[in-house]
Motif scaffolding. Structure first.
Motif, PDB file in Angstrom:
ATOM      1  N   GLN A 221      55.324  30.506  51.221  1.00 53.15           N
ATOM      2  CA  GLN A 221      54.764  29.598  50.535  1.00 53.15           C
ATOM      3  C   GLN A 221      54.489  30.087  49.105  1.00 53.15           C
ATOM      4  OE1 GLN A 221      54.353  25.771  51.113  1.00 53.15           O
ATOM      5  NE2 GLN A 221      54.703  26.162  48.761  1.00 53.15           N
ATOM      6  N   LEU A 222      53.826  30.987  48.787  1.00 55.70           N
ATOM      7  CA  LEU A 222      53.776  31.947  47.849  1.00 55.70           C
ATOM      8  C   LEU A 222      55.219  32.215  47.165  1.00 55.70           C
ATOM      9  CD1 LEU A 222      51.438  33.370  46.110  1.00 55.70           C
ATOM     10  CD2 LEU A 222      51.972  35.504  47.354  1.00 55.70           C
ATOM     11  N   ALA A 223      55.968  32.754  47.842  1.00 58.68           N
ATOM     12  CA  ALA A 223      57.506  32.867  47.335  1.00 58.68           C
ATOM     13  C   ALA A 223      58.109  31.632  46.425  1.00 58.68           C
ATOM     14  CB  ALA A 223      58.299  33.498  48.310  1.00 58.68           C
ATOM     15  N   VAL A 224      57.810  30.550  47.386  1.00 58.05           N
ATOM     16  CA  VAL A 224      58.203  29.419  46.828  1.00 58.05           C
ATOM     17  C   VAL A 224      57.510  28.999  45.546  1.00 58.05           C
ATOM     18  CG1 VAL A 224      58.364  26.619  47.402  1.00 58.05           C
ATOM     19  CG2 VAL A 224      59.092  28.442  49.106  1.00 58.05           C
ATOM     20  N   ASP A 225      56.474  28.870  45.585  1.00 53.33           N
ATOM     21  CA  ASP A 225      55.582  28.779  44.409  1.00 53.33           C
ATOM     22  C   ASP A 225      55.874  29.538  42.973  1.00 53.33           C
ATOM     23  OD1 ASP A 225      54.150  26.818  45.924  1.00 53.33           O
ATOM     24  OD2 ASP A 225      52.254  28.217  46.221  1.00 53.33           O
ATOM     25  N   HIS A 226      56.240  30.777  43.292  1.00 44.17           N
ATOM     26  CA  HIS A 226      56.849  31.520  42.065  1.00 44.17           C
ATOM     27  C   HIS A 226      58.201  31.044  41.928  1.00 44.17           C
ATOM     28  CE1 HIS A 226      53.379  33.970  42.028  1.00 44.17           C
ATOM     29  NE2 HIS A 226      53.449  34.727  43.049  1.00 44.17           N
ATOM     30  N   THR A 227      58.798  30.653  42.908  1.00 43.52           N
ATOM     31  CA  THR A 227      60.221  30.111  42.565  1.00 43.52           C
ATOM     32  C   THR A 227      60.163  29.021  41.599  1.00 43.52           C
ATOM     33  OG1 THR A 227      61.060  31.210  44.537  1.00 43.52           O
ATOM     34  CG2 THR A 227      62.470  29.505  43.618  1.00 43.52           C
ATOM     35  N   LEU A 257      63.390  37.417  35.439  1.00 43.49           N
ATOM     36  CA  LEU A 257      62.262  37.999  34.981  1.00 43.49           C
ATOM     37  C   LEU A 257      60.820  37.531  35.673  1.00 43.49           C
ATOM     38  CD1 LEU A 257      60.336  39.315  32.633  1.00 43.49           C
ATOM     39  CD2 LEU A 257      60.694  37.214  31.298  1.00 43.49           C
ATOM     40  N   ARG A 258      60.900  36.165  35.858  1.00 42.82           N
ATOM     41  CA  ARG A 258      59.741  35.805  36.749  1.00 42.82           C
ATOM     42  C   ARG A 258      59.613  36.363  37.937  1.00 42.82           C
ATOM     43  NH1 ARG A 258      55.053  33.403  35.324  1.00 42.82           N
ATOM     44  NH2 ARG A 258      56.537  32.214  33.584  1.00 42.82           N
ATOM     45  N   ALA A 259      60.749  36.593  38.556  1.00 49.05           N
ATOM     46  CA  ALA A 259      60.858  36.958  39.760  1.00 49.05           C
ATOM     47  C   ALA A 259      60.090  38.617  40.122  1.00 49.05           C
ATOM     48  CB  ALA A 259      62.206  37.053  40.269  1.00 49.05           C
ATOM     49  N   ARG A 260      60.654  39.158  39.063  1.00 46.90           N
ATOM     50  CA  ARG A 260      59.954  40.429  39.132  1.00 46.90           C
ATOM     51  C   ARG A 260      58.665  40.693  38.771  1.00 46.90           C
ATOM     52  NH1 ARG A 260      60.772  45.164  41.597  1.00 46.90           N
ATOM     53  NH2 ARG A 260      60.713  46.780  40.028  1.00 46.90           N
ATOM     54  N   ALA A 261      58.130  39.615  37.650  1.00 48.07           N
ATOM     55  CA  ALA A 261      56.876  39.844  37.069  1.00 48.07           C
ATOM     56  C   ALA A 261      55.822  39.363  38.263  1.00 48.07           C
ATOM     57  CB  ALA A 261      56.763  38.987  35.842  1.00 48.07           C
ATOM     58  N   GLU A 262      56.182  38.233  39.266  1.00 51.56           N
ATOM     59  CA  GLU A 262      55.322  37.845  40.068  1.00 51.56           C
ATOM     60  C   GLU A 262      55.492  38.295  41.542  1.00 51.56           C
ATOM     61  OE1 GLU A 262      53.239  36.101  38.651  1.00 51.56           O
ATOM     62  OE2 GLU A 262      54.011  35.057  37.151  1.00 51.56           O
ATOM     63  N   GLY A 263      56.779  38.858  41.657  1.00 48.62           N
ATOM     64  CA  GLY A 263      56.976  39.410  43.399  1.00 48.62           C
ATOM     65  C   GLY A 263      57.610  40.677  43.115  1.00 48.62           C
ATOM     66  N   ASN A 264      58.444  41.082  44.259  1.00 48.68           N
ATOM     67  CA  ASN A 264      59.218  42.360  44.060  1.00 48.68           C
ATOM     68  C   ASN A 264      60.418  42.073  43.500  1.00 48.68           C
ATOM     69  OD1 ASN A 264      59.633  45.074  45.331  1.00 48.68           O
ATOM     70  ND2 ASN A 264      61.165  43.957  46.431  1.00 48.68           N
ATOM     71  N   GLY A 265      60.769  40.680  43.083  1.00 54.85           N
ATOM     72  CA  GLY A 265      62.000  40.586  42.290  1.00 54.85           C
ATOM     73  C   GLY A 265      62.715  39.333  42.734  1.00 54.85           C
ATOM     74  N   SER A 266      63.952  39.337  42.550  1.00 56.16           N
ATOM     75  CA  SER A 266      64.474  37.974  43.439  1.00 56.16           C
ATOM     76  C   SER A 266      65.104  38.449  44.737  1.00 56.16           C
ATOM     77  CB  SER A 266      65.974  37.678  42.347  1.00 56.16           C
ATOM     78  OG  SER A 266      65.542  36.976  41.090  1.00 56.16           O
ATOM     79  N   ALA A 267      64.800  37.328  45.594  1.00 59.34           N
ATOM     80  CA  ALA A 267      65.406  37.674  46.781  1.00 59.34           C
ATOM     81  C   ALA A 267      66.685  37.986  47.233  1.00 59.34           C
ATOM     82  CB  ALA A 267      64.712  36.471  47.710  1.00 59.34           C
ATOM     83  N   TYR A 268      67.612  37.541  46.392  1.00 58.01           N
ATOM     84  CA  TYR A 268      69.196  37.649  46.321  1.00 58.01           C
ATOM     85  C   TYR A 268      69.635  37.467  45.228  1.00 58.01           C
ATOM     86  CZ  TYR A 268      68.636  32.629  46.473  1.00 58.01           C
ATOM     87  OH  TYR A 268      68.024  31.161  46.297  1.00 58.01           O
ATOM     88  N   THR A 269      70.891  37.854  44.901  1.00 62.67           N
ATOM     89  CA  THR A 269      71.475  37.539  43.518  1.00 62.67           C
ATOM     90  C   THR A 269      71.288  36.293  42.891  1.00 62.67           C
ATOM     91  OG1 THR A 269      72.756  39.622  43.695  1.00 62.67           O
ATOM     92  CG2 THR A 269      73.070  38.526  41.841  1.00 62.67           C
TER      93      THR A 269
END
Ligand code: GLY
Ligand code: MN
Length: 484
Positions: A221-227, A257-269
């Motif tokens: 859910q956290l991954a989705v919320d950041h997405t 940018l958002r993916a890297r700032a909030e998590g490990n990065g983008s889950a895929y390209t």
């Protein structure tokens, strides 16, 4: 005079180190212990997972490597992400896990003892900490020492250099997880020795991960919320992206940018596809401009620091408003997705939601006159002719990997039954190729996918990505509000 370089990953242009410097570097470093109460996130669930894996292979040694670094160029490696099975069993997620290996050693008639073979923190009495570009603490950062790693994980730790001794000793029946075993082969000196012994281990590990626990659902859910936040960022950036000669890249950069700032990065390209590029299922070149009269297909997901993935797609009108023909196609995909979502419940077959979505697509294509046989016939015969326009399956499991549990056997996944706690995507699409002569001209070059993430509940399914609009009208209103 220089020190011998044996064992250090140095570059050929590194300056020589004098004995005086080496001696000086070995002195007067203050202790910097990790806080004694630090544990891996979700630490209380890993013993149970290891026990369930061990129970499937009584009396066998199970080897789950984190994987190896891959050279990007010369002395520079790609960013490292440990294998998801290793993460699922240990909770260790960092770039410092390269080469590390989890061994479940048979202990007693049924059980296993877990042991982590790790490269510990660089010692301060050698050259590694300041000279080794690959593993040195001053080059890539501090790793836990063996005692710290044992506290973090609750697992006994050994030096990675001792793995070879274990593997050279008495050999119980042994399985090594596929695709990650190079370090183990190095230790045994038998490259590929374990290849082929591991298919069942990979399958069982995938299948154990099919049902998520509540902590995992929270991570997803956290991954989705950041997405969701990343998608909002993209809409706000559209005016700039539309002006840029490679607007698709701009979109990719904004989301990442958002993916890297909030998590490990983008889950895929990230897939950022304007116009007919959206007819390429995995358009990751992202090198085109944004055509303001076209649709933008954005397929992107954040990976959390705990390495759980979101996978969401929205197809947006770059003008802010769908044209009638864009809306007609969008509404058909939305109806297909809604039918797919409605088919999700415990006990339903995995294929049911795909079938429900494809029935809507086939009927819509027949109504439009694109499919020149009745939809019923196309579906009943399963001749698949409608698939020319929709191409791929309508969803997949989601978890630590964005295509999660991919090594599961068919009877547990593709031909299996949905269970409470499974998390999956529903993502039908229409891909109407720009050069498809079976299509009316006005439909050519439209690519539309709507993808949401859902968790199976006792009653049905919960939409995890419902913070993003799905209907055409709601998409337009959402974009207008963000662009005000
Ligand atoms: N979201 C695209 C895929 O699942 O492959
Ligand atoms: Mn997907």
């Amino acid at each position: 005079m220089t020190l011998p370089q044996t064992g250090l990953n140095t570059g050929s242009h590194d300056l020589p180190v004098t004995p005086a410097l080496a001696a000086f570097m070995g002195t007067r470093w203050a202790p910097t212990p990790l806080p004694a109460d630090r544990r891996v996130p979700g630490h209380d669930r890993f013993p149970g997972r290891r026990a369930r894996l061990g129970a499937a292979f009584p009396g066998e040694r199970l080897i789950v490597p984190a994987g190896r670094l891959k050279v990007r160029c010369n002395d520079l490696d790609h960013r490292f992400r440990p294998h998801s099975a290793y993460v699922w069993l240990t909770g260790l997620t960092g770039e410092d896990q390269a080469d590390h290996v989890l061994v479940l050693e048979p202990a007693g008639p049924q059980g296993h003892e877990p042991v982590l073979y790790l490269r510990p923190r660089s010692p301060r009495d050698g050259g590694e900490f300041y000279r080794d570009r690959r593993y040195g603490e001053f080059w890539v950062g501090r790793r836990p020492d063996l005692a710290e790693a044992a506290r973090l994980t609750g697992v006994r730790t050994e030096h990675l250099d001792d793995l070879g001794k274990l593997l050279a000793g008495p050999q119980p029946p042994t399985r090594v997880l596929a695709g990650t075993d190079a370090r183990v082969d190095d230790a045994t000196g038998r490259p590929g020795a374990h290849a082929g012994a591991d298919g069942e281990l990979a399958a069982v590990l995938s299948e154990l991960r099919l049902v998520k626990d509540t902590w995992e659902v929270d991570q997803l859910q956290l991954a989705v919320d950041h997405t969701v936040t990343g998608f909002e960022d993209v809409v706000r950036a559209l005016p700039t992206a539309l002006r840029h000669h490679r607007g698709e890249r701009w979109i990719e950069g904004v989301f990442d940018l958002r993916a890297r700032a909030e998590g490990n990065g983008s889950a895929y390209t990230t897939i950022a596809a304007s116009g007919a590029h959206a007819c390429v299922l995995h358009w990751i070149r992202n090198d085109g401009p944004l055509d303001p009269d076209s649709l933008l297909l954005l397929d992107a997901g954040v990976e959390t620091d705990t390495l759980y993935a979101a996978d969401v797609t929205r197809t947006l009108p770059l003008s802010g408003t769908f044209t009638p023909v864009q809306r007609q196609a969008y509404d058909l995909v939305l109806a297909a997705q809604s039918a797919g979502i409605a088919a999700l419940r415990p006990g339903a077959r995995f294929r049911d939601f795909h079938r429900a979505a494809m029935r809507v697509i086939a009927e819509g294509l027949a109504d439009w006159g694109v499919l020149r046989i009745p939809a019923e016939q196309a579906l009943a015969d399963d001749n698949g002719l409608y698939r020319r326009y929709t191409l791929c399956g309508s969803g997949h499991m989601l978890g630590l990997d964005y295509h999660d549990c991919a090594r599961s056997r068919a009877d547990r996944y593709l031909d299996g039954v949905l269970e409470e706690g499974m998390v999956l995507t529903v993502e039908p699409g229409l891909y109407l190729q720009p050069d498809d002569e079976t299509l009316p001209v006005e439909l050519r070059g439209l690519g539309i996918r709507i993808e949401d993430d859902l968790v199976i509940t006792a009653e049905g399914a919960r939409l995890m990505s419902g913070a993003l609009p799905r209907t055409a009208g709601d998409v337009e209103a959402w974009m207008a509000a963000l662009l005000e």
